[in-house]
Scaffold this motif. Structure first.
Motif, PDB file in Angstrom:
ATOM      1  N   TRP A 134       1.197  -1.548  -0.028  1.00  0.00           N
ATOM      2  CA  TRP A 134      -0.100  -0.111   0.191  1.00  0.00           C
ATOM      3  C   TRP A 134       1.050   1.172  -0.813  1.00  0.00           C
ATOM      4  N   MET A 135       2.058   0.897  -0.262  1.00  0.00           N
ATOM      5  CA  MET A 135       3.273   2.420  -0.052  1.00  0.00           C
ATOM      6  C   MET A 135       2.962   3.442  -1.137  1.00  0.00           C
ATOM      7  N   ALA A 136       3.512   4.447  -0.888  1.00  0.00           N
ATOM      8  CA  ALA A 136       3.231   5.275  -2.688  1.00  0.00           C
ATOM      9  C   ALA A 136       4.367   5.064  -2.953  1.00  0.00           C
ATOM     10  N   ARG A 137       4.485   5.587  -3.748  1.00  0.00           N
ATOM     11  CA  ARG A 137       5.706   5.139  -4.800  1.00  0.00           C
ATOM     12  C   ARG A 137       6.536   5.675  -5.794  1.00  0.00           C
ATOM     13  N   ARG A 138       8.004   5.897  -6.214  1.00  0.00           N
ATOM     14  CA  ARG A 138       8.222   6.722  -6.971  1.00  0.00           C
ATOM     15  C   ARG A 138       7.919   5.760  -7.716  1.00  0.00           C
ATOM     16  N   ALA A 139       9.000   6.517  -9.431  1.00  0.00           N
ATOM     17  CA  ALA A 139       8.507   5.603 -11.008  1.00  0.00           C
ATOM     18  C   ALA A 139       9.694   5.075 -10.542  1.00  0.00           C
ATOM     19  N   ASP A 152      -0.395   4.928  -0.133  1.00  0.00           N
ATOM     20  CA  ASP A 152      -0.730   5.937  -1.117  1.00  0.00           C
ATOM     21  C   ASP A 152      -2.469   6.084  -1.051  1.00  0.00           C
ATOM     22  N   LEU A 153      -3.481   6.955  -1.094  1.00  0.00           N
ATOM     23  CA  LEU A 153      -4.479   7.316  -1.219  1.00  0.00           C
ATOM     24  C   LEU A 153      -4.614   6.955  -2.787  1.00  0.00           C
ATOM     25  N   GLY A 154      -4.265   6.282  -3.217  1.00  0.00           N
ATOM     26  CA  GLY A 154      -4.828   6.174  -5.039  1.00  0.00           C
ATOM     27  C   GLY A 154      -5.018   4.313  -4.801  1.00  0.00           C
ATOM     28  N   ILE A 155      -5.062   3.813  -3.605  1.00  0.00           N
ATOM     29  CA  ILE A 155      -4.981   2.484  -3.751  1.00  0.00           C
ATOM     30  C   ILE A 155      -6.581   2.218  -2.663  1.00  0.00           C
ATOM     31  N   PRO A 156      -7.339   1.988  -3.036  1.00  0.00           N
ATOM     32  CA  PRO A 156      -8.688   2.205  -2.840  1.00  0.00           C
ATOM     33  C   PRO A 156      -8.902   1.071  -0.521  1.00  0.00           C
ATOM     34  N   GLU A 157      -8.011   0.082  -1.189  1.00  0.00           N
ATOM     35  CA  GLU A 157      -7.860  -0.112  -0.357  1.00  0.00           C
ATOM     36  C   GLU A 157      -6.969   0.286   1.168  1.00  0.00           C
ATOM     37  N   ALA A 158      -6.187   1.494   1.076  1.00  0.00           N
ATOM     38  CA  ALA A 158      -5.297   2.125   2.025  1.00  0.00           C
ATOM     39  C   ALA A 158      -5.899   2.927   2.610  1.00  0.00           C
ATOM     40  N   ALA A 159      -7.090   3.524   1.351  1.00  0.00           N
ATOM     41  CA  ALA A 159      -7.482   4.706   1.776  1.00  0.00           C
ATOM     42  C   ALA A 159      -8.505   4.716   2.383  1.00  0.00           C
ATOM     43  N   GLU A 160      -9.636   3.571   2.744  1.00  0.00           N
ATOM     44  CA  GLU A 160     -10.289   2.142   3.655  1.00  0.00           C
ATOM     45  C   GLU A 160     -10.118   2.114   4.524  1.00  0.00           C
ATOM     46  N   TYR A 161      -8.641   2.006   4.945  1.00  0.00           N
ATOM     47  CA  TYR A 161      -7.660   1.530   6.178  1.00  0.00           C
ATOM     48  C   TYR A 161      -7.829   2.907   6.867  1.00  0.00           C
ATOM     49  N   ALA A 162      -7.088   3.840   6.455  1.00  0.00           N
ATOM     50  CA  ALA A 162      -7.166   5.126   6.640  1.00  0.00           C
ATOM     51  C   ALA A 162      -8.350   6.117   7.151  1.00  0.00           C
ATOM     52  N   ILE A 163      -9.896   5.292   6.099  1.00  0.00           N
ATOM     53  CA  ILE A 163     -10.367   6.661   6.976  1.00  0.00           C
ATOM     54  C   ILE A 163     -11.017   5.568   8.343  1.00  0.00           C
ATOM     55  N   THR A 227      -8.948  14.700  -1.591  1.00  0.00           N
ATOM     56  CA  THR A 227     -10.420  15.410  -1.780  1.00  0.00           C
ATOM     57  C   THR A 227     -11.060  14.210  -0.901  1.00  0.00           C
ATOM     58  N   ASN A 228     -11.194  13.383  -2.110  1.00  0.00           N
ATOM     59  CA  ASN A 228     -12.040  11.783  -2.101  1.00  0.00           C
ATOM     60  C   ASN A 228     -11.915  11.706  -0.418  1.00  0.00           C
ATOM     61  N   VAL A 229     -10.747  11.446   0.258  1.00  0.00           N
ATOM     62  CA  VAL A 229     -10.432  10.805   1.507  1.00  0.00           C
ATOM     63  C   VAL A 229     -10.857  11.519   3.188  1.00  0.00           C
ATOM     64  N   VAL A 230     -10.566  13.155   2.237  1.00  0.00           N
ATOM     65  CA  VAL A 230     -11.187  14.207   3.268  1.00  0.00           C
ATOM     66  C   VAL A 230     -12.805  14.316   3.060  1.00  0.00           C
ATOM     67  N   ARG A 231     -13.422  13.946   2.282  1.00  0.00           N
ATOM     68  CA  ARG A 231     -14.920  14.270   2.027  1.00  0.00           C
ATOM     69  C   ARG A 231     -15.896  12.816   2.359  1.00  0.00           C
ATOM     70  N   ARG A 232     -14.854  11.981   2.590  1.00  0.00           N
ATOM     71  CA  ARG A 232     -15.512  10.290   3.115  1.00  0.00           C
ATOM     72  C   ARG A 232     -15.051  10.504   4.196  1.00  0.00           C
ATOM     73  N   ILE A 233     -14.470  11.452   5.005  1.00  0.00           N
ATOM     74  CA  ILE A 233     -14.350  11.080   6.053  1.00  0.00           C
ATOM     75  C   ILE A 233     -14.956  12.090   7.466  1.00  0.00           C
ATOM     76  N   ALA A 234     -15.069  13.199   6.541  1.00  0.00           N
ATOM     77  CA  ALA A 234     -15.576  14.096   7.138  1.00  0.00           C
ATOM     78  C   ALA A 234     -17.552  13.943   7.488  1.00  0.00           C
ATOM     79  N   ASP A 439     -15.277   7.352  -5.761  1.00  0.00           N
ATOM     80  CA  ASP A 439     -13.680   7.700  -5.022  1.00  0.00           C
ATOM     81  C   ASP A 439     -13.651   6.352  -5.312  1.00  0.00           C
ATOM     82  N   GLY A 440     -12.141   5.757  -5.349  1.00  0.00           N
ATOM     83  CA  GLY A 440     -12.055   3.544  -5.923  1.00  0.00           C
ATOM     84  C   GLY A 440     -13.044   3.059  -4.722  1.00  0.00           C
ATOM     85  N   GLY A 441     -13.887   3.468  -4.303  1.00  0.00           N
ATOM     86  CA  GLY A 441     -14.901   1.696  -4.296  1.00  0.00           C
ATOM     87  C   GLY A 441     -16.478   2.605  -4.347  1.00  0.00           C
TER      88      GLY A 441
END
Length: 503
Positions: A134-139, A152-163, A227-234, A439-441
């Motif tokens: 689930w890690m943010a990575r460079r190229a 990386d909040l672009g990974i839906p499962e990672a975003a859901e875990y954080a939320i 922004t998707n993660v901010v919105r979902r948490i809120a 969002d991704g979910g």
């Protein structure tokens, strides 16, 4: 003859959040590790005139608490059996102070002080987890920024875990709100190149190949994930507790835009480097209080002017479509300044109608940060200046204000292999009043709509419900059966604009 008494003129309403007198209490040193430290910290804050503690709870996907969905921190200095967050809430509330749980949303790992719990996500979804990472990575696949690794909040499962980590604190503790920190990408705008993220980006946008770091569609897409993660948490938190404060610790790199100049903001590093669009969060009701990390040193170049300029820009962000405005507090870097500069910055902030928050309890002055003073000495020198007659914290009073956002609407689309990046329109009185993106979910939502009958449209589906005065309406899942990938370029996040959404 009857006596006519003219009513007293109504006093202007104080700006939202202007009563905040806050202190950040971080988890990387003394302050939260033992019962004695927590007790002393609360006493010190009360003596300084502080009415709000921003207590670090979730640090790197682990918690200085016992009742969260993420594991407990494995810090050797942490007293066995202690629940620092729970104790801080109990002691602070007894002194009339609020407690905001401070969360590093994308914090995941630190090579210098790793979490040793085998269930921690740095081990189950860390750098050596292959496709499960689930890690943010460079190229080039690298993931470290200094000693840190980021989600990386672009990974839906990672975003859901954080939320769910953030939401679990509201479920289990009597906190007064949450603060979202590290709610962004790491510095440099060279992140997001995990293969899963790239595959999702291509599926949602119809783009091919690997985007370059300056590709604006790619930048917009990643910014939308934040922004998707901010919105979902809120919305999840407001559904549980409408009066909980949603705050964010936001970036203010470099020179500020002029007040009201949102176009100039989009040319800043905040928007283009770390991909954080906090004016949009304010305008769309996703945050109640914006705590600027306005870390400037008055004696260095133009930084004193930058400090005042960022405060002015944030105060000038236009109001939401329901006529309300998010609050602003100036977060100052006490550790970069001597006590006189901190007191002066606090005074200027309060004088401009903002709240004030100091970073941090552990390092209250430049001299403490440079090991030339003890923490107790630094706190004492700062307390004398902050509470002197006429100073920013001279007349301590509880902060009892309610947040501007207490209602919302949220839902989810299902039945499609590409759930993200769908345009969702909200209509009232037959007119489109706001839009957002799924969002991704498949989740979408709105937090600043006026109450009343509201129609939601997405991908040919529609639902009508009523936005209440207080609370969050959860719409039933809307099934979308088209199989075509979305090919629309990312839309700017402006759900507070009273204009029709673009197709």
């Amino acid at each position: 003859m009857p006596v006519t008494v003219n009513p007293a003129p109504a006093l202007p309403r104080a700006p939202v959040g202007s009563g905040v007198r806050g202190l950040w209490v971080d988890a990387f040193g003394p302050g939260l590790k033992t019962r004695v430290q927590v007790t002393q910290m609360v006493e010190d804050a009360a003596r300084m005139g502080v009415n709000t503690l921003f207590v670090q709870a979730i640090r790197r996907a682990d918690c200085l608490c016992l009742k969260a969905s993420v594991p407990r921190a494995t810090d050797p200095d942490l007293e066995k059996g202690l629940d620092p967050l729970g104790l801080a809430v109990r002691l602070a509330h007894a002194r009339g102070m609020r407690v905001i749980a401070w969360i590093s949303v994308t914090g995941m790992a630190n090579t210098a002080a790793p979490n040793t719990n085998p269930a921690h996500i740095s081990r189950t979804h860390g750098p050596d987890s292959g496709a499960a990472s689930w890690m943010a990575r460079r190229a080039d696949g690298s993931w470290q920024e200094g000693n840190d690794g980021w989600l990386d909040l672009g990974i839906p499962e990672a975003a859901e875990y954080a939320i769910q980590g953030v939401v679990s604190l509201v479920k289990n503790y009597g906190i007064d709100g949450v603060q979202l920190d590290r709610i962004r990408y790491p510095d440099g705008d060279v992140w997001g190149y995990d293969p899963k993220v790239l595959a999702r980006y291509r599926a949602e946008t119809g783009r091919t190949g690997t985007p370059g770091i300056n590709d604006t569609v790619w930048q917009d897409w990643k910014r939308q994930q934040v922004t998707n993660v901010v919105r979902r948490i809120a919305l999840e938190i407001k559904a549980l507790r409408p009066d909980a404060w949603i705050t964010a610790a936001t970036i203010t790199y470099g020179a500020p835009p002029a007040p009201g100049d949102l176009a100039a903001f989009r040319r800043t590093r905040t928007y283009g480097d770390v991909l954080q669009d906090w004016p949009a969060w304010m305008q769309s009701g996703l945050i109640d209080l914006n705590v600027l990390m306005n870390y400037k040193r008055d004696a260095v170049g133009e930084q004193g002017q930058w400090f005042d300029g960022w405060n002015a820009f944030a105060r000038g962000v236009p109001a939401r479509i329901d006529g309300l405005s998010a609050g602003v507090a100036a977060g100052t870097a006490m550790y970069l300044n001597g006590a006189p500069v901190t007191a002066a910055q606090a005074q200027r902030s309060v004088g401009a109608g903002l709240g004030w928050v100091g970073y941090s309890y552990r390092t209250p002055t430049l001299e403490v940060y440079g090991a030339k003073q003890t923490t107790a000495q630094g706190l004492n020198s700062l307390q004398k200046l902050l509470t002197a007659p006429g100073a920013a914290l001279a007349s301590p009073s509880p902060w009892k204000e309610k947040p501007p956002t207490t209602r919302g609407l949220m839902g989810r689309i299902t039945g499609t292999p590409v759930p993200g990046f769908r345009v969702v329109e909200a209509l009232q009185g037959g007119q489109v009043v706001a839009y957002s993106l799924t969002d991704g979910g498949g989740y979408y939502g709105f937090a600043a709509l006026p109450p009343g009958k509201t129609e939601v449209r997405v991908s040919g589906q529609r639902w009508v419900d009523t936005v209440p005065e207080r609370g969050v309406v959860r719409l039933p899942d809307l099934t979308v059966r088209d199989l075509k990938p979305v090919t629309t370029a990312p839309l700017p996040v402006m759900p507070a604009i009273l204009t029709p959404a673009r197709p």
